[in-house]
Scaffold this motif. Sequence first.
Motif, mmCIF file in Angstrom:
data_model
loop_
_atom_site.group_PDB
_atom_site.id
_atom_site.type_symbol
_atom_site.label_atom_id
_atom_site.label_comp_id
_atom_site.label_asym_id
_atom_site.label_seq_id
_atom_site.Cartn_x
_atom_site.Cartn_y
_atom_site.Cartn_z
ATOM 1 N N ARG A 44 0.831 -1.202 0.000
ATOM 2 C CA ARG A 44 0.000 0.000 0.000
ATOM 3 C C ARG A 44 0.873 1.263 0.000
ATOM 4 O O ARG A 44 0.616 2.220 -0.733
ATOM 5 C CB ARG A 44 -0.925 -0.032 1.219
ATOM 6 N N HIS A 94 3.866 5.917 -5.685
ATOM 7 C CA HIS A 94 3.890 5.778 -7.149
ATOM 8 C C HIS A 94 5.130 5.011 -7.625
ATOM 9 O O HIS A 94 5.776 5.381 -8.611
ATOM 10 C CB HIS A 94 3.824 7.149 -7.832
ATOM 11 N N LEU A 129 2.642 1.802 -3.406
ATOM 12 C CA LEU A 129 1.748 2.363 -4.419
ATOM 13 C C LEU A 129 1.444 3.827 -4.124
ATOM 14 O O LEU A 129 1.290 4.630 -5.056
ATOM 15 C CB LEU A 129 0.464 1.541 -4.491
ATOM 16 N N ALA A 130 1.376 4.189 -2.859
ATOM 17 C CA ALA A 130 1.148 5.591 -2.505
ATOM 18 C C ALA A 130 2.306 6.467 -2.947
ATOM 19 O O ALA A 130 2.134 7.660 -3.225
ATOM 20 C CB ALA A 130 0.936 5.716 -1.000
ATOM 21 N N SER A 168 7.494 2.279 -9.312
ATOM 22 C CA SER A 168 7.450 1.539 -10.567
ATOM 23 C C SER A 168 7.208 0.056 -10.286
ATOM 24 O O SER A 168 7.764 -0.506 -9.334
ATOM 25 C CB SER A 168 8.767 1.701 -11.325
ATOM 26 N N ALA A 197 -2.702 -3.362 -8.787
ATOM 27 C CA ALA A 197 -1.674 -2.380 -8.472
ATOM 28 C C ALA A 197 -1.437 -1.439 -9.647
ATOM 29 O O ALA A 197 -1.329 -0.217 -9.466
ATOM 30 C CB ALA A 197 -0.378 -3.094 -8.087
ATOM 31 N N LEU A 198 -1.373 -1.987 -10.844
ATOM 32 C CA LEU A 198 -1.152 -1.161 -12.036
ATOM 33 C C LEU A 198 -2.334 -0.235 -12.297
ATOM 34 O O LEU A 198 -2.168 0.858 -12.857
ATOM 35 C CB LEU A 198 -0.909 -2.057 -13.249
ATOM 36 N N ALA A 199 -3.518 -0.665 -11.868
ATOM 37 C CA ALA A 199 -4.711 0.162 -12.038
ATOM 38 C C ALA A 199 -4.803 1.259 -10.981
ATOM 39 O O ALA A 199 -5.726 2.087 -11.014
ATOM 40 C CB ALA A 199 -5.963 -0.714 -11.995
ATOM 41 N N GLY A 200 -3.858 1.266 -10.036
ATOM 42 C CA GLY A 200 -3.862 2.279 -8.989
ATOM 43 C C GLY A 200 -4.789 1.983 -7.831
ATOM 44 O O GLY A 200 -5.039 2.850 -6.998
ATOM 45 N N ASP A 201 -5.306 0.747 -7.767
ATOM 46 C CA ASP A 201 -6.212 0.358 -6.693
ATOM 47 C C ASP A 201 -5.386 -0.204 -5.537
ATOM 48 O O ASP A 201 -5.239 -1.422 -5.392
ATOM 49 C CB ASP A 201 -7.215 -0.677 -7.213
ATOM 50 N N ALA A 202 -4.840 0.685 -4.705
ATOM 51 C CA ALA A 202 -3.959 0.252 -3.622
ATOM 52 C C ALA A 202 -4.688 -0.627 -2.612
ATOM 53 O O ALA A 202 -4.152 -1.646 -2.163
ATOM 54 C CB ALA A 202 -3.365 1.472 -2.923
#
Length: 214
Positions: free
Chosen positions: A97, A103, A100-101, A105, A184-189
């Motif tokens: 989490r 950003h 991803l916050a 890679s 994760a790639l979709a930004g859904d942490a």
Amino acid sequence: MAFAPSPIPSRTQFVLEAIKHGILTGGLSPGQALVETELAARFGVSKTPVREALKTLAGTGLVVMSQFKGVTVRTVDAGMAHEVYEVRLLLEPEALRRSLARHASLDAARDALLRADEAVDQAERSLANREFHRELYLSCGNPLLTRMLDEVRDQAALVSTVAWAADPSWDREADEHREILRLALAGDAAGAALALHDHIASFVRRAFPEGDQI
């Protein structure tokens, strides 16, 4: 002033990696005795690098040193598996989490997933799977959290090795990895962290029901 740890001598590192490879691929079985003289002869080295390698492996939890039994490959049972995976459940989804916050890679995680899919043997697949998980938490921004997860990596890999010997469930876990990466790639942490939690929890429940031993 902090001092960097001394590098492990090359012969010790060679022996360490060879023994670890044997353990994590099932070539050295849980409970198997690791005799210094035999290992030294096998690897063409003196007993000193073997002794130092075994001490390091004891520190990571892959082998057990006993005054009476000598050095043996660690035995995996439900209690040990649940202890290791409880640490992962508490820390790994939160570390993802946080990554991803920030950003982070995910290219390296994607590459590791591809290597796992293309693996030709269990050793290669196991290494790729370990790297996939590590790349998810590596950029969490908390070095202590990263080190704590790194410290249980070898024990988690040993649990997987023993579980896969009884039930080679790689395809199922690969599908779960792909779903974690997709979220994760979709930004859904939150979704990715939940999928990772469910992935870790379902594996240890399925492979090591409480009270059983493999």
